[in-house]
Design a protein around this motif. Structure first.
Motif, PDB file in Angstrom:
ATOM      1  N   ALA A 135       0.836  -1.197   0.000  1.00 22.86           N
ATOM      2  CA  ALA A 135       0.000   0.000   0.000  1.00 22.86           C
ATOM      3  C   ALA A 135       0.872   1.249   0.000  1.00 22.86           C
ATOM      4  O   ALA A 135       2.038   1.214   0.410  1.00 22.86           O
ATOM      5  N   THR A 142      -2.145   1.595  -3.992  1.00 27.67           N
ATOM      6  CA  THR A 142      -1.214   0.480  -4.145  1.00 27.67           C
ATOM      7  C   THR A 142      -0.045   0.939  -5.000  1.00 27.67           C
ATOM      8  O   THR A 142      -0.248   1.549  -6.053  1.00 27.67           O
ATOM      9  N   ALA A 162      -5.952  -0.402  -2.506  1.00 28.38           N
ATOM     10  CA  ALA A 162      -5.427  -1.269  -1.449  1.00 28.38           C
ATOM     11  C   ALA A 162      -6.533  -2.163  -0.893  1.00 28.38           C
ATOM     12  O   ALA A 162      -6.350  -3.376  -0.743  1.00 28.38           O
TER      13      ALA A 162
END
Length: 212
Positions: A135, A142, A162
């Motif tokens: 993350a 991401t 994420a």
């Protein structure tokens, strides 16, 4: 995890990093240089990582293609479907066709403070099966997605990626790795990256007179 083949998509420079416009002045050419510099520093770091087998840039921008080809990085044009996730899927299909038993990864192109050792640590921490992701610093986006041999990449980059990657079964990688988590979308992000220490290409664009 074994050495990874990484995909790094780069938008056409006039369209890239729209939220960064004005961070280095009002000249569109300087903005394009910054977008390319972010990608160059990201790719340089990835190529320096011991656990990266190959870096494949996906871009239909001729300047991007020429710049990376000049330093020996393979570039392929975007596939028939537009968008970031389609670019990752296109790159993954090409890489898996060449090396079916190798892991693949999706790396964002805006990580100018990335260090090879951070990328090595993240890859080493990934499980040998399935998928894993890193993350961003805010915990919602991401920056890296990895798929072990036999696992589909299934990229779901975008707002809330994420959570999306976690919901799809990917394991969140734990580790500080500040450069790997510092993606640059805004002027504040660029300031944070500069505080960590950016690569030479970004540093050359982000001069002392920049409005950061």
């Amino acid at each position: 995890m074994a050495r990874v083949d990484l995909i790094v998509p780069v938008k056409r420079l006039p369209e890239a990093k729209s939220r960064l416009r004005g961070a280095t002045g009002d000249d569109p050419a300087v903005h394009a240089r910054l977008a390319l510099a972010l990608a160059r520093d990201t790719v340089d770091a990835a190529r320096g990582a011991r656990l990266v087998h190959r870096v494949l840039v996906v871009s239909s921008d001729p300047e991007v293609a020429a710049g990376f080809a000049a330093i020996g990085v393979e570039v392929v044009p975007d596939g028939p479907v537009p968008g970031l996730n389609a670019a990752y899927a296109h790159g993954a299909a090409l890489l898996r066709a060449r090396r079916p038993d190798g892991p693949v990864g999706a790396l964002q192109a805006d990580l100018p403070a990335l260090r090879p050792a951070e990328l090595d640590a993240a890859i080493a921490a990934a499980p040998r099966t399935g998928r894993a992701f890193c993350a961003d610093a805010g915990g919602t986006g991401t920056t890296l997605l990895l798929a072990a041999p036999g696992a589909a990449l299934q990229p779901a980059f975008g707002v809330g990626s994420a959570a999306g990657h976690a919901a799809s079964g990917a394991v969140a990688l734990e580790g500080e790795w500040p450069g790997l988590r510092c993606d640059v979308d805004t002027a504040d992000d660029l300031r944070a990256a500069c505080a960590l220490g950016v690569g030479t290409h970004t540093a050359a664009v982000v001069c002392p007179g920049a409005r950061l």
